[in-house]
Design a protein around this motif. Sequence first.
Motif, PDB file in Angstrom:
ATOM      1  N   THR A  12       0.823  -1.204   0.000  1.00 36.28           N
ATOM      2  CA  THR A  12       0.000   0.000   0.000  1.00 36.28           C
ATOM      3  C   THR A  12       0.861   1.260   0.000  1.00 36.28           C
ATOM      4  OG1 THR A  12      -0.260  -0.177   2.405  1.00 36.28           O
ATOM      5  CG2 THR A  12      -2.008  -1.099   1.046  1.00 36.28           C
ATOM      6  N   LEU A  13       2.032   1.202   0.621  1.00 41.56           N
ATOM      7  CA  LEU A  13       2.960   2.334   0.538  1.00 41.56           C
ATOM      8  C   LEU A  13       3.522   2.462  -0.866  1.00 41.56           C
ATOM      9  CD1 LEU A  13       4.715   4.620   1.580  1.00 41.56           C
ATOM     10  CD2 LEU A  13       6.279   2.911   2.527  1.00 41.56           C
ATOM     11  N   SER A  14       3.928   1.344  -1.458  1.00 41.28           N
ATOM     12  CA  SER A  14       4.434   1.364  -2.835  1.00 41.28           C
ATOM     13  C   SER A  14       3.382   1.953  -3.762  1.00 41.28           C
ATOM     14  CB  SER A  14       4.799  -0.047  -3.282  1.00 41.28           C
ATOM     15  OG  SER A  14       5.199  -0.064  -4.631  1.00 41.28           O
ATOM     16  N   HIS A  15       2.144   1.514  -3.573  1.00 41.98           N
ATOM     17  CA  HIS A  15       1.025   2.013  -4.368  1.00 41.98           C
ATOM     18  C   HIS A  15       0.900   3.525  -4.254  1.00 41.98           C
ATOM     19  CE1 HIS A  15      -3.138   3.455  -3.736  1.00 41.98           C
ATOM     20  NE2 HIS A  15      -3.367   2.928  -4.916  1.00 41.98           N
ATOM     21  N   GLU A  16       0.995   4.052  -3.028  1.00 42.65           N
ATOM     22  CA  GLU A  16       0.926   5.496  -2.833  1.00 42.65           C
ATOM     23  C   GLU A  16       2.111   6.203  -3.491  1.00 42.65           C
ATOM     24  OE1 GLU A  16      -1.304   8.018  -0.685  1.00 42.65           O
ATOM     25  OE2 GLU A  16      -2.060   6.685  -2.237  1.00 42.65           O
ATOM     26  N   CYS A  17       3.276   5.568  -3.431  1.00 45.53           N
ATOM     27  CA  CYS A  17       4.469   6.194  -4.009  1.00 45.53           C
ATOM     28  C   CYS A  17       4.379   6.305  -5.528  1.00 45.53           C
ATOM     29  CB  CYS A  17       5.723   5.413  -3.609  1.00 45.53           C
ATOM     30  SG  CYS A  17       6.165   5.584  -1.865  1.00 45.53           S
ATOM     31  N   THR A  18       3.620   5.428  -6.180  1.00 49.81           N
ATOM     32  CA  THR A  18       3.455   5.566  -7.629  1.00 49.81           C
ATOM     33  C   THR A  18       2.757   6.883  -7.959  1.00 49.81           C
ATOM     34  OG1 THR A  18       1.301   4.434  -7.713  1.00 49.81           O
ATOM     35  CG2 THR A  18       3.290   3.059  -7.937  1.00 49.81           C
ATOM     36  N   HIS A  19       1.981   7.402  -7.011  1.00 47.22           N
ATOM     37  CA  HIS A  19       1.283   8.680  -7.209  1.00 47.22           C
ATOM     38  C   HIS A  19       2.092   9.872  -6.689  1.00 47.22           C
ATOM     39  CE1 HIS A  19      -2.465   6.732  -8.451  1.00 47.22           C
ATOM     40  NE2 HIS A  19      -2.322   5.896  -7.442  1.00 47.22           N
ATOM     41  N   GLN A  20       3.244   9.590  -6.067  1.00 48.44           N
ATOM     42  CA  GLN A  20       4.082  10.645  -5.497  1.00 48.44           C
ATOM     43  C   GLN A  20       3.341  11.440  -4.408  1.00 48.44           C
ATOM     44  OE1 GLN A  20       7.461  11.479  -6.435  1.00 48.44           O
ATOM     45  NE2 GLN A  20       7.364   9.488  -7.462  1.00 48.44           N
TER      46      GLN A  20
ATOM     47  N   ASN B 138       9.594   9.801  -1.993  1.00 50.15           N
ATOM     48  CA  ASN B 138       8.657   8.885  -2.642  1.00 50.15           C
ATOM     49  C   ASN B 138       9.393   7.819  -3.442  1.00 50.15           C
ATOM     50  OD1 ASN B 138       5.985  10.011  -1.940  1.00 50.15           O
ATOM     51  ND2 ASN B 138       6.684  11.806  -3.059  1.00 50.15           N
ATOM     52  N   GLU B 139      10.433   8.231  -4.166  1.00 49.25           N
ATOM     53  CA  GLU B 139      11.199   7.282  -4.965  1.00 49.25           C
ATOM     54  C   GLU B 139      11.930   6.282  -4.067  1.00 49.25           C
ATOM     55  OE1 GLU B 139      11.436   7.034  -8.484  1.00 49.25           O
ATOM     56  OE2 GLU B 139       9.644   8.271  -8.256  1.00 49.25           O
TER      57      GLU B 139
ATOM     58  N   ASN C  47      -4.470   4.258   4.851  1.00 51.93           N
ATOM     59  CA  ASN C  47      -5.791   4.848   4.578  1.00 51.93           C
ATOM     60  C   ASN C  47      -6.404   4.418   3.241  1.00 51.93           C
ATOM     61  OD1 ASN C  47      -6.512   6.221   6.910  1.00 51.93           O
ATOM     62  ND2 ASN C  47      -5.459   8.105   6.319  1.00 51.93           N
ATOM     63  N   MET C  48      -5.865   3.371   2.633  1.00 51.56           N
ATOM     64  CA  MET C  48      -6.416   2.939   1.353  1.00 51.56           C
ATOM     65  C   MET C  48      -7.760   2.229   1.442  1.00 51.56           C
ATOM     66  SD  MET C  48      -4.949   4.084  -1.238  1.00 51.56           S
ATOM     67  CE  MET C  48      -4.590   5.594  -0.343  1.00 51.56           C
ATOM     68  N   PRO C  49      -8.274   1.869   2.654  1.00 53.25           N
ATOM     69  CA  PRO C  49      -9.674   1.428   2.677  1.00 53.25           C
ATOM     70  C   PRO C  49     -10.628   2.502   2.141  1.00 53.25           C
ATOM     71  CG  PRO C  49      -8.592   0.651   4.641  1.00 53.25           C
ATOM     72  CD  PRO C  49      -7.604   1.556   3.934  1.00 53.25           C
ATOM     73  N   TYR C  50     -10.197   3.768   2.176  1.00 52.27           N
ATOM     74  CA  TYR C  50     -10.959   4.825   1.494  1.00 52.27           C
ATOM     75  C   TYR C  50     -10.620   4.757   0.004  1.00 52.27           C
ATOM     76  CZ  TYR C  50     -11.640   6.911   6.153  1.00 52.27           C
ATOM     77  OH  TYR C  50     -11.981   7.141   7.460  1.00 52.27           O
ATOM     78  N   HIS C  51     -10.989   3.649  -0.617  1.00 59.77           N
ATOM     79  CA  HIS C  51     -10.463   3.386  -1.958  1.00 59.77           C
ATOM     80  C   HIS C  51     -11.252   4.086  -3.057  1.00 59.77           C
ATOM     81  CE1 HIS C  51      -7.284   1.320  -3.956  1.00 59.77           C
ATOM     82  NE2 HIS C  51      -8.100   0.886  -4.901  1.00 59.77           N
TER      83      HIS C  51
ATOM     84  N   ASN D 159      -4.744  12.486  -6.456  1.00 67.35           N
ATOM     85  CA  ASN D 159      -3.772  13.458  -5.964  1.00 67.35           C
ATOM     86  C   ASN D 159      -3.914  13.753  -4.474  1.00 67.35           C
ATOM     87  OD1 ASN D 159      -2.548  13.773  -8.447  1.00 67.35           O
ATOM     88  ND2 ASN D 159      -3.804  15.512  -9.042  1.00 67.35           N
ATOM     89  N   VAL D 160      -4.953  13.234  -3.853  1.00 65.72           N
ATOM     90  CA  VAL D 160      -5.130  13.423  -2.409  1.00 65.72           C
ATOM     91  C   VAL D 160      -4.206  12.450  -1.675  1.00 65.72           C
ATOM     92  CG1 VAL D 160      -6.757  13.280  -0.481  1.00 65.72           C
ATOM     93  CG2 VAL D 160      -7.520  14.159  -2.705  1.00 65.72           C
TER      94      VAL D 160
END
Length: 300
Positions: A71-79, A88-89, A251-255, A263-264
């Motif tokens: 889930t962190l990796s997923h967020e990092c793809t969005h920076q 982020n990288e 916080n990705m359950p707020y999917h 961008n949020v």
Amino acid sequence: MDRPLDHTALIKSLPPDTKAALTARSDAAGLRHLALYLAALAACTAGIALQLPFWPLLMLPQGILLVFLFTLSHECTHQTPFRSRWLNEAAGHFCALAIALPFVWFRYYHLAHHKFTNDPERDPELEHGGRPETFGQWLLYLSGWGYWKGMLQTLGRNAFGTINAPYLPGRRHADMRLEARLLLAIYAAALLTLLISPVVLWLWIAPLLIGQPVLRAYLLAEHGLCPAVANMLENSRTTFTSRLVRFVAWNMPYHAEHHSFPNVPFHQLPAFHAITQAHLKSTSRGYRAFTADYIRQLSH
């Protein structure tokens, strides 16, 4: 009561100052969350390494914390987890090493998923046949077999084969090839250490295998049983769950909220949920409730 909006109309309706507040990124918020996450992971790691009483029981939380680095990796793809691009990288590449999810490749795979969410023809998450449709397929999915097999194939293809998926830009093929080769070399070296010590097995490999079914069950709720429509408030699910689960999953359950406005950053998603909750189409009262609904659907 106002008529529910789709995600496009909802975002357009937001005042500029609200949009600015919702999309404000913060190194402090991201680093604080990451520090707490890594502290929990370090505590489990220390307990296993020191073989404290009942230490094998720690492999479940260890595994959950490891696999939910997804889930962190997923967020990092969005920076979005951090304001600084380099953070982020760095976090994305750290997660790549921990869970065999090549970060450069995953960024484009995931952005294609956002563009074509739940489209059976174009969503890359559905390119190998979609979600489980029988009880046996569901059990196999939960085992994580598909994930590990898929990542091994992806690493092998990126390292030595032909990179040709339409969502992977040619200008990044060389980076994907280097990334895959480095990861495979590191994993080969890690496996060789098993000839000397079982530490890697107990701290990393076994926990990853134990934790993966928990992540699979969580991920299935993001879009499972959601219709193949354009409205992100309908083709993605928000699952109401505990603060602990939201912490582990960034916080990705707020999917549905995340898909509606990627961008949020994670720490602003609860505020965005307060705005979107009247417009949500697909929700579940927890992961147990979703799983029960999914099993009932399989039985029919």
